[in-house]
Each structure stands twice: as C-alpha cells, then as structure tokens.
Design a protein around this motif. Structure first.
Motif: not given
Lengths: 364, 364, 364, 364, 364
Positions: A1-3, A6, A9-10, A13-14, A17-19, A229, B195-196, B198-199, B206, B210, B214, B273, B277, B281
């Motif tokens: 499970m993601a801490s 994290l 951070r995720r 990132r969204r 890079n909200p692509v 980064r 864009f889709l 890349l998302e 991500d 993680e 972890e 863009r 991205t 990455y």
C-alpha cells in the motif's frame, strides 16, 4: 500500500503533468486544469500616467469599465484563474483570442511568447518554495496591449509588490515609460524569483554534501534523487524562456520599444545566469552520486578485507585444532611431550606468514 | 524455448519494425505491411457546407461518386488500409500519387508531411493503450485537398467522434471554415491522444516508484525496462511531428490559410508539451534505475556487514574452543582449575574489543 | 596465442579499416584496397530506349564500343573492381576524373555524392549477411551520365535483378524515363537491402532478449557486444547517406530531373526509416546490457543472502558446540544432567531469534 | 555538524553562486554582490599619446578631471568594485548606462560583450590560484570608449603589469595604436592567466594519476572530485568567451579597427586552446575515475579469490576433523590402526583436487 | 615517489599541454615552446618551373637570396623551429606577419587556417609513432604565397620524400601546376600519415581484444586506458582539420585555384575517413571496457557461487560434528549403537537437499 507521503507525491505529479484533461476538446475551449481552488478570484487595477495614479482592488470585470481611462495605462492583475467565466469575461473586454484564454486557464502550458498583433502574450512558470520546503510551480500569464497590461497568477502572491511600490512613486521611470517597460519589470520579477529558489536548492546541496562526507546514510541517496528532480523541474521551466527572448528579438512588434532593448538583454542575461547555475548544480549532483556510490563500494571493500583477513588467518588454525581433536586410537603425536608446543609454534608461523602476505598485498 | 509472452513480444516487434517486407519492390508498389487484418474496411463520408450536411457510412469507392457535391466539402474517413485494392480505387478517384498510396497502406511509415501541389499529405502515428495495458501504434494518414479531406486509420476508432459531433452542429466554426481547419482538428485529435497515453504511463511510473521505495522486487527492474521501451516508442513517434510543423511553416501552400496559423502554433505547442513530458519521464526513469541499483548495492553492503560482524566475532572464539579441544596428552593448562574461567574471560575480552572496533567503523 | 576466430576477425578488421594502404600515394593513383580477389571481372550491359533493348554479358571494355548506340541509354554493371586496369580502361572511355577512378577501386570510401558537371558520382556501402550470418560491407559506386549509368560492385550479386526484370518489360516507366530514374532504382535497391539486414539483426536481438530473460549465460554478454558492433557498422554506413540526399537536394544538376524529386524524397524516407530502426535497436541493446548487469548483481545479492543466512545461523551454534568440546578438567556444567538439554534449548532460541531478524530484514 | 572545512566551502559557494541578493531589485540598481571587502579602492591612470605619458595613482573620481587630456588616450584601472558610490561617480563621468554600472559592481555576471554605441562593454572572469592552492574567480570589467579605457578588478592584482611596462616604452605599438589595441592586450592578459591555472591543474592531475597508479587511497577519489569541480569552474568561465568573440565578429563597431582583426583571431585562438585543454583534462579525469573504480573492483575480486580458495580448501578438511572428533561410543574406524593415515591421505587428495580445480579456473 | 615511467609521462604531458610558457607575453612575441632541441636547423629548397629544377640543402636564410628566381616557384622546407632567430630572419624575407612567426615557433598551436591576403597560413599536427611505439605529435606549418611555399617541421622527417620524388620528375603535374597544388600534396601527406597511425592503433586494439577474450589481466585495463588516451590525442588533432577545410571552402583567395577544388574535396574525404575510423575505434574501446568490467563482475559471481556452495554444504555438517563432539556426561545418543549411522544418514540427506536446491537455483 502506498504511504501517505507517496500518495501526496502522486497527487502532486498529477498536478505537474496533467496531460489528459483537455484531450479531445476543441482548440479554444477554456478548461481550468490544475488543483481545484475554491478561493475567490482577486483582481486589482493600477490605472496611471505620469501625473496620476488610481488604485483599485477586489474588482469585478464589470467594475473595470468605470476605471478605464483613455489617458491612462492600466495594469490589471488577476490572482486565481480557476474561475473560467471570470477570465472569459475579462478577456472579451480586451478582445483576447480564444486560444489565449484557453492557455491562461490551462495552467499546464509551456513558457512561450506569442505575438497576436494587437497584443503580445507571455506564459511563464514561476517557482515557489512552500512552507514545507517543497518546490511548486505556478503559471503566470502576461498580456501586453497598447495601453494595458494584464497579469494572471494562480495564487495571490507578493512577488509584484516592489513593482507596485515603484508605480506609486511619482516620477519613477515606470510611470513615464510605455507599458512594455512595466512588462519587463514583471518578467524580470518572475525570473528573479528563481534566484531565491536556486539559493534554497544550493543550501540543500551544501547540506547534502556535508552529510555525504561526514555520515552518509541510506536516505542520502534518496535526498539527492529528490533534489535532482527539483533541479529538473526548474530546468524545464527556465530553458524555454531562452526561446522566448529569441522570439522577442526576432519579432518586430511596435509594442516593444527599441529604447528598452537593453532591458531585454538584461532579462536574457538573468535567464542565462539561472540556467548556468542550474547546470552547475546538476553537474555537482552528478558528481555527488558518483562519490556516494564509490564511497559505498570502497566501504564494501574495507569490510571484505577485514572478513578475509580474519577468516584466512583463523581457518587454517581451526583446522589444526580440529585435527588434533580427532579421537583416533592410533595418533602417535598426541602422546609426545613436544607435540603441543610444536603445534603452537606452527600456528604462530602460519599467522606470521599470513600477516606478511597481507601486508605486502596492502590489505592491512 | 521461448515463453509464450516472449513469442508474442517477438511478433509485436516484427509488427513494429517490419523492415523487410517492401525491400526490392519498385517505388510506388502498394503492399500492406503490418498485422494481417481480415475485418472489412469501413468508409464514412461527411459532405457539408455551412448550411447542409450529408452523412453516409459503409460506402464503397463507387458510392462516393453519388455523394460528391461540388458545393460541399467532403471528409472521407477510412478504417482499415489492408485492402489495397480499395485504397487504390479510392486514391485514383482523388488523383493521389502512387507513392502516397504506397505510404498509406505501408503502415510502417515515419510521421511526415509532404506537399504534392494539389494536396497535402500527412502521416502520423497514433498511440493506443490496449485492454491489456499494452501500448500499440497505429498509422493515421490524412490527405488535405482543395475541397476534400481523406483520413485513413488502421482500425475503427472513436478518436474523431468529438469532431463529428461538432460537424453536425450547424453554425460551428468547422462548418464555416476551409478544409484545413478540419485538418487541424484531426491532427490535434491525434496529438491529444498522447496526453491520455502519457497519463497512463505516468500512473505506471508512480506505481513503480512506490514499489521501488516500499518493496523493490527483482521484477521491478524488468518493469522499468518495459516502461522505458514504451516511452521510447512514444518518443520516436512524437519527435518527427516537430519536423512536420517546421515543414508546414516553411511551406507556403494555398491549402493552408494564413488565418489558421494560430492553430498551427497551438498544434505545435501541444507537440512540445508531449515531448517535454516524455523527456521528463525518461529523466525520472533514469533516476529510478540508478536508485534501484544503488539500493541494491546498499542492501548488499548491509548483508556483508552482518556476515562480517558475526564471522569475525565468532571465528577467533571458535578457534580457542578448538584449541582446548585438542587431545594432546601434555597440555598443562587443561588441568588447572582457573583455565576454564580464564578462557571465558579472554573470549569476553575479544568480543568487547571487536564490538568497539565495529562501532568505531560504523559497521553496527 | 590468438584463436583462429580472433585471427579471422583481425583480418576482417584490416579489411574494414584498411587505413594505410594508399597513404603517401599521389591523389588520383588507382590502388585496389580490400581483400584480394582473383575472380574474373564480370561486365554486363543494358542498352535501351522505350522501344528497343539490347542485353550483353561478359564484355570487355573494348566490346562496349560496338554496343554503344547514340539513341540508347546504356547501363553498364561491373562486378569486381580489383582489376584496376579494367576499371581505368572503362573509366577513360567515359572520361571519368582520375579521382573517381581512384575512389571506385579503393573500396574503403565513405558514402558520398559528387557532382563532376558531366556526370554525378555516388559511393554507397551495401551490407550483406554471409552464409555464416556475418555482416559484411561492400562498396557500390554509381556514375550517372547524360546517356549512361555505370555501376560497380565488389562481388557478383543479385541485388539489381528486380531492376533488370523491369527493364526488360517494354512500356515500364524505367524504359521511358531519363537515366536518373534508373539511378534512383539502383540507390533504392541498395538502401532496401538494409531492411533485410535489420530484420536479421532484429531477430538476433529477439533471440538474445529471450536468452537474457530465460537463461542468461556468460556468452550472452559477448553476443550483445558483437551485435552492437554490427549495428555500429550499419550505422556508420547509413548516416552518411543522409548527407548524400542533402547534397543532392542543394545541388542543381540537369542530370537529376525535377519530375523525379518525389523519388528522392522517397529514397530519403527509406534512409530515415533505416536510421530510426538502427537507433531504436541501439537503444534496446543499451537497455539489455543494463538489464544483464543488473540481473547479474541481483543474483550476486541473492547468493550473498543465502551464504549470510546459513553462516550467521550456524557460526554461533558451532561456537557453542566447540565450547563444550573443550577438554578442561574443571568444567562444572558438563557434569550436570540438565546442561545438555539446556544447551539445545539455547541453540534453538538463537536460531529462532535469527530467523525473526532475517525475516524483518527481508533476507528470507 | 559541519566541519570547519565544509563551512568554508559553503561560504565559498555562496560567493560563487550568490543568486538571490539582487532578486526583486529594479534593473539598473547598483548592489555589490560578493565577499564584502573593506580594502580601499585603488584607482590608477595612464594618460598617453605617442609622445607623452602621464601616470597617476590613488586618484579619486574628482581627480580624474584634472588628468583628462583631450589629446591623450586614458586608461583608468580600478581595483575594487565594492564601493558602489565610487563606481557610480566614475561611471557618470563617462556616461555609462545604469545597467553597465549594475553589472560592474554585481561581480556574479556571466562573461559577455555588449555594444552600447558610444562604448563597448566586456565582462570576463579571471581565474586565480590562491596561496592555499584554491581556485578563485574574479570579475574583470572593461569599458572601451572612443578615447578611454576603463578596467575594473575586484582585487589589486599584477596581471596588467607587463602591459604597463609596454605603455611606458616610448615607440611601442600600444602607444601608437587606437585604444582597442590596448583593450586586446587587456583581454589577452586575462585569457593568458588561464594557461597558468591549467598548468597548475595539469600538475595536480599528474600527481593524482601517479597516486592512482602507485598507491590509491580513499581520499584519491575525493581529490579527483574536487579537481573536476575546479575544471568545471574554469570551463564555465571560458566557454562564454567564445560567444564574446562571435558577437565581436558579427558586430561592426567603429571602436574596433579592422586592422586589429588579426589580434581578435589570435585572442580567439587562445580561448580555443584553453577550451581544448580543459576538455582534454576532463576526458583524462573521466578515465581516471573509471580506472579507480575498476581497480577497486579488481582488488575486491582478488580479495574474494583468496578468501574463497582458503575457505573452500579448509572447510571440508575441518568437517572431516570434526567428524572424527565426535564422541559416539560405536565408531569402528577410530579404533583401526590405518584410519589415521587414511584420513590424512584423503585430506591430501581433497587439497590436491581443489588446487587443480582452482588452477584451471585461474583463481590461483 | 613517482616511478621513472610516470616521470617521463609527466614530462610528456608538459610537452603536450605547455599552457603557460607564453602567458603574459605580448601578441607577436616569438618564443619556442616545446622540448628544447639542440640539433641544428635544416633548410632545403626546391626552385622549379615546368622546365627547370634547382635543389639545394643546408642553406642559411641568406643563401636563399641567391637561389630565388622570379621565374621559378620555390618550396622551402625547414626542419626545426627552435631557432627563433632563424625563423624570424626567414619570415622577414617573405614579409610574414609577426603573429604567424609566433605561431610557427610556438609548437602548441591548434590546427588552423588563416588568410593573410598575400599568403595563406596552415597549422597542422602530424602524428608519429616513436620506435618505442609511443604516439607523438609534431606541428607542421605551411605558408602558401604567390610563388613560394614554406613548410616548417619540428624534426627532420621523410614524410615529404614522395613529393620530392615527383617534383624531380619532369612533366609531372606538380611541376606544371600553381603552388596551391603542391600545398595540397603537403597537406595530404600529413593527413595520410594518420592512416599509418590508425593502422598501428588498430593492431593494438586487436591485440587487446584478443587479450581481453583469452586471458584478461589487471594490466589489460591500463592498456585500454592508455590506448584511449592515444585515440583522444589523434581526435583532438584531426577534428580541427575539418574546420580548416570549411574555412578554405568559404574563403575565396586567388591563391587557391578553382581547378584544384576536387583535391580539396579529396583532402576533406581523407579527413572524414580518419575521423570515422577514430570514432569507430573509440566506440570499440568503450565496448571493451564494458566487457572487461562485466567479465570481471561475472567472474566475481562465479567465485561467490563456489564459496557459497561449499560453505553452505559444510557449515551445517560441521555443526553436527561439533554437536556430538561436546563432552557432556549426559548425552544419551552417543551411547546408542545406531546413532553413528543415523548421523551419517542425516548428513547425507542435508547434502542431497542442498544440492537439489542449488541445482534449482542454477548455482551449480
């Protein structure tokens, strides 16, 4: 499970890079992209000429009508672009192109410069260090028209306050100059913000370097990785600004007065200095990673040497002791009076021979 | 023997780089290259002007004759290019050059832009994430003529549906504009698809990050490797699009109206863009590999330290116990009452000395 | 001592980089460089126009006189350039520049394009996979004159056969077109050969990748290394071809008809596709090396873990057994009834404690 | 806690990258950035023409008035730019632009060249090796006017002394030439200083290489790292100078006489030679790091081999001795007369077999 | 302390990068830089036209006067440039610019081409393999005037002998052509020398590769490192020659006849071939280093596997033997008749279980 860290951070990132959120929409469609903000939009106005200055805050687009003065230059600053209706209403008053409005509210644009004839449009990324020491990026849009300047920020910020102070001072150069001079001041304020960020990062690099030399931890590498980064983020924001200056120099818009060319050069110099510093930091960090890994492999070698020396000294000795611990009935040596001291002597010889060998090999 | 997964990858690569199937053929020879599809070819038509709109589906090339209207613009979309006869028949109706027809059916072309005078020809790669999460590439060809637009896809897809919706809306800009505006919408739809993708890739990054922090597994590295491959694929598809825009800007075809230049710039911004991205990455993934390897070498060091500490503490002690386990008749110490506690004391001293040494060396 | 394989590679390298054999000679001196061939030189002629076609084989330079027809175009193909006298005699008949003759027989030239006014001169490298699967390079020279084309290969080859077939077909485009069209066909045939080579290399990459994932051997790395070498060879041969197209585009020779420009573009596209594929393969191989090394270091870690776990569990236990194997007269514990089970209990506790520790450390 | 050395480095970095101190200030604001100096500012004047020469030292800006002679050229050298009032007062006398004054006192500028019409402005970085062997950077600003030259250094230095000597020599070229010739001499003196620095660094590289080959220490790597840093510093200072020459060549200022073009070329050659040497050194250092790490891993291998050989020889033997040290009542072998020599024989066989195995594996 | 070999290398480096010896001197000051030579300077003259040829050796600058013939072209070759007086005296006779004289005697110049109007000036680096197999660099300066050519070498050399032979042959092209043709011959001779050097280096690479595959030693890496250094040296010498050709092509000096343009192209091709070969060798060497390091880490893995297998097999067995070697009075098993064979059975089972485990893990 993601801490939780994290997960945050995720989410970040969204945001970075909200692509996908505008994919498939027609060009010119206004969609606010980025963290959803609920704060109300702030709008402030400076309407001025050499003699007069009118300031107003918390205006609505409709209010602007009252304040516009054909003999004044107007600087309208908007904090918050998530209210697309607001931005559209404002933009229509200044006859901005739909693509410009789309870019203003879509806060994921690349830094760029565009000449739309009647006005010039700048998109910049402005860095910011949050209270927790995290580096964020905010989009600043500047529209330079014949007798107005519009500036759009995502969050209320005090970065333009020194410029406001100078505007209020009667007789200052900015009061006398054409609006492109004010635009230079705004651009310069955004770039200068990077100097603060780089100083912050530089301090972190110093701390990391100290940590690396004095007491490297497993987490040191992670910190270097995170810092790299952040540097990459700054780099991606600043490099396109070079192209902006290039495009401005090639362009011959009447909106940019030739007399202000030295300020364009000055702006360019500042960008180059930021880039140089970023590249120098990246260089340094690359060296730090190498040093970390080398140190780690050197430490490994040291450990192996100790293990090898101890093992190779004692393994033969232990064999000998085991040998004379065997229970055979017929082992003539064990009954001799001199066997015991002889064995001790042989062991001593073995140890001495090995020590000499290790010394020669520089393993001790 | 190859695992099924590998065999499928091999087949996929063949598809990605089918370098030989057209070798030795004369230029202009039409050969469909790619996975053999058996699905029938779909062809749909939009014939429209500002006032009227005629839609038709499942046409044959012959049917087109009936629907062509000299006062209308025609957009003909073809899903499936494996039927070379079909494409040739269609192409001849629009007097396309044989080399264009060859490129349309040879679905391994590089993205490019070519001006044939009477029409402009675009080749793009359109990415797609399959249901299994695999990244595929499909070739989209667009031919922009004076009063028609042809678009060719390998598979039926819903990517152009929003554009269809807008065409159906009377009074929309696309209904009024020249066909190059529709071409921009098609091009933009293809780029926006990235864009889709890349998302999707960003989410995988991500997750991988993680996992890396972890609980890194041996398979993590393989996943990073596969993800890098996907990124490379996107990169190879998007980079040549920059050149396309460059070629379009240098070119002065009457088919591209100057009034739509801002949409070309907007298209260019979207490409930049995507590229930014992708590069960001790639940077991140490079850092992840470094981090993975470093973590792995750090873990190795830790393990070695434990081994070394345990071994070096016990090896000398075990030697001592072996020493007094020898069966020599003449070993005076073993008969002394104080030997046993003395030996225990010496052992304790050795352990303490070693612990201090390890502490000082920071191995504990 | 060198193994036979190495000796053969060495000889091959000599062939690949025969850097010294012409050093010190005056420019224009004809010296054949390369493997000494003893096979006789083959020469074949196609003399044709739209209506007529004359074919002849195994000609001597003198024979050509008889076959030349001022109303025909002539394509003379020469297999074997080691007979410098032959080449000189042929070259003089067509008034070729001495430097061209030097380049034709010196088969180590870089791919290039040169405009000598009366004729154009092309040097290309043509790849070939030998029966043993080894990649070789052969130089192909093409001279395009006003009414003739000369092509020179090092070895007899069937690469131009499809072109011959089309020449024999009356009414085919090549029969009607100017000689530069034939030149395009020849150039294209050479580039298309690379698609075959790349497919061969792509299969080897697939096999290697499978080997890498399923059962990496020590030899896998060597194979990757050899494959990278082959890719480098292809790369060095293909990159200069880009420059050739660039030079042809800048050049304005009457010998290249404008109507054939689309074929030049097509030729260029093929070159770009070869380059793209080579670069993609290089990328993949770089990733494979990383993966191999990472896997190897991961395997090392695993081995170390097993060793460490086994060692650290048993080393303390063995110490305890040794301890109670000492022969001191005065060891009160050994006479107690409960010592034996107590020691066994302690040992069990040690094992359990260690297992918990290793579990927590994820070493098990 | 930071060691004193690190603290000093941190302070030094601040000095090297003082990115923030001028952020937010209006362009043209003069702020001295850098180590605060308290030393008084030195100003010296050479006023000369072919026949006459007047020298003066320790002047105030007011004194200059008296010394200026319309028939003379004036060279005014200022040591110390931390007194901003002083610099402003001087600059105003020569009508320097506020941005130039800002750049003169802000000693963190990038090397650059700017043409302000009436005068040319150069910023250079001058390297210096301190007594402790540390590499420092000092900013040198040169203003070339029609009949004057201003030069600004941060610290008093003897770098221009040879030029002073030549000025004092009547009939020397510099006395007869236009002031741009003197500017070339000043520029050249700054670049030539880098030759000294590179020689110093080259010696350190030699020492390091020797250390690396003869007796590599843990600290060797740190030294390589520090040296690389110094090289990067020189690199960052020298690369922009190339652009300076490029800008000067493109520029057509009357202040640079065409007759002195050869000196510009000569200056350029010197810059290229510095750059070449820096790049060659960087190459060398990259190779040294590789060599260091490889040597370190080779040493590791050697150590592992010794450990493995010793362990694998003795571990089975020790098992055998332990085996016959067991105390079972019923162990028939131990009572046989030949068991003891037989066991010794078996042990010898095991050792011989292992030695042969290791020999074959080249581990011995 | 430095080994003699290292000391000699250090001296050599000084020679290669004598960065400081001319620092601070005025431009145009002649200072010989490089190894001090004591050998007398040799000077030889060819004075010729199509009909006549006069040769003379061991001349003094004064002698030249007598030999100059206005109807002849003169080629004066000077071996040894350490006698600056000699060079100055010669240079003044041909009215060479002081900066040219400085560059001739300062043998550390970068390859370059300069047009001084009356004459063209070339600086080249000529490689040479010493008897000990070491690669040295020598500066060759060529001055091409209207009716004379001067060539300067550091050491007497036979590189120009083939050219001398051709000059002596009446009716040869060089006797009839303008002096730039002779210049091409000289330039070509210098570049062709690199083919010999590359062949020498190629052989060393082959030997190293063989050594790497068959019996890698610790010294192999050092040899690769040294070879890479030599390649870098060649690279640094040859790359600037490209720029020379570029500058010559852009330049339009009457001294270079257009009819000789093909020779310039030929010269350029040779340079490109040298560069290509150097880059290919560098590639190969990079791969060799990777292979070396990988092999070394693979060997490490093998060693670790053997150690782990032996250790993990015997460590538990040895524990068991130790267990039954304990001297407790109350150990019921030791008195049982079946204990001994039971323990042996258990040991065998442990061994078999481990062998299966290792087999499955592919460690055997």
């Amino acid at each position: 499970m993601a801490s939780p860290r994290l997960r945050s951070r995720r989410k970040k990132r969204r945001k970075d890079n909200p692509v996908s959120e505008t994919a498939g929409l027609p060009p010119g469609e206004m969609v606010h992209v980025g963290e959803k903000r609920t704060a109300p939009v702030h709008i402030s106005l400076f309407s001025y000429n050499e003699q007069e200055l009118v300031e107003a805050e918390e205006l609505s687009p409709e209010d602007l009508e009252r304040y516009r003065n054909p003999k004044h230059l107007a600087w309208i600053n908007v904090d918050g672009v998530h209210d697309t209706e607001f931005v559209r209403s404002l933009g229509n008053r200044f006859a901005l192109h739909p693509l410009v409005l789309e870019d203003i509210v879509n806060t994921q644009e690349r830094p760029k410069y565009e000449n739309y004839g009647d006005f010039l449009y700048f998109v910049l990324n402005m860095g910011d260090i949050s209270d927790k020491g995290e580096l964020g990026m905010e989009q600043v849009s500047i529209v330079l028209g014949n007798d107005y300047i519009l500036s759009f920020q995502e969050d209320p910020d005090d970065i333009f306050n020194p410029i406001r102070k100078r505007l209020r001072k009667e007789g200052s150069r900015v009061r006398k100059a054409s609006p492109d001079f004010l635009a230079y001041l705004l651009l310069d304020a955004v770039v200068d913000r990077y100097f603060l960020i780089l100083e912050h990062l530089g301090e972190q690099i110093d701390d990391l370097e100290e940590e690396l030399m004095e007491h490297p931890e497993k987490s040191t590498l992670k910190k270097i990785y995170d810092l790299k980064r952040d540097l990459s983020k700054v780099r991606r924001s600043v490099w396109p600004m070079r192209e902006i200056v290039g495009a401005m120099q090639r362009d011959t818009s009447d909106l940019m007065k030739e007399e202000h060319d030295v300020f364009l050069k000055d702006f360019y110099d500042h960008i180059l200095r930021v880039i140089d510093t970023v590249e120098a930091y990246r260089d340094t960090m690359g060296g730090m990673i190498d040093l970390y890994l080398s140190n780690s492999s050197i430490k490994m070698n040291e450990i192996m040497q100790v293990l090898t020396v101890i093992s190779t000294i004692f393994i033969p000795l232990t064999f000998i002791t085991g040998f004379y611990g065997m229970n055979f009935d017929f082992m003539p040596e064990v009954h001799s009076r001199w066997s015991y001291p002889a064995v001790i002597g042989i062991m001593a010889l073995i140890v001495i021979a090995q020590l000499i060998y290790f010394k020669r090999k520089r393993w001790l």
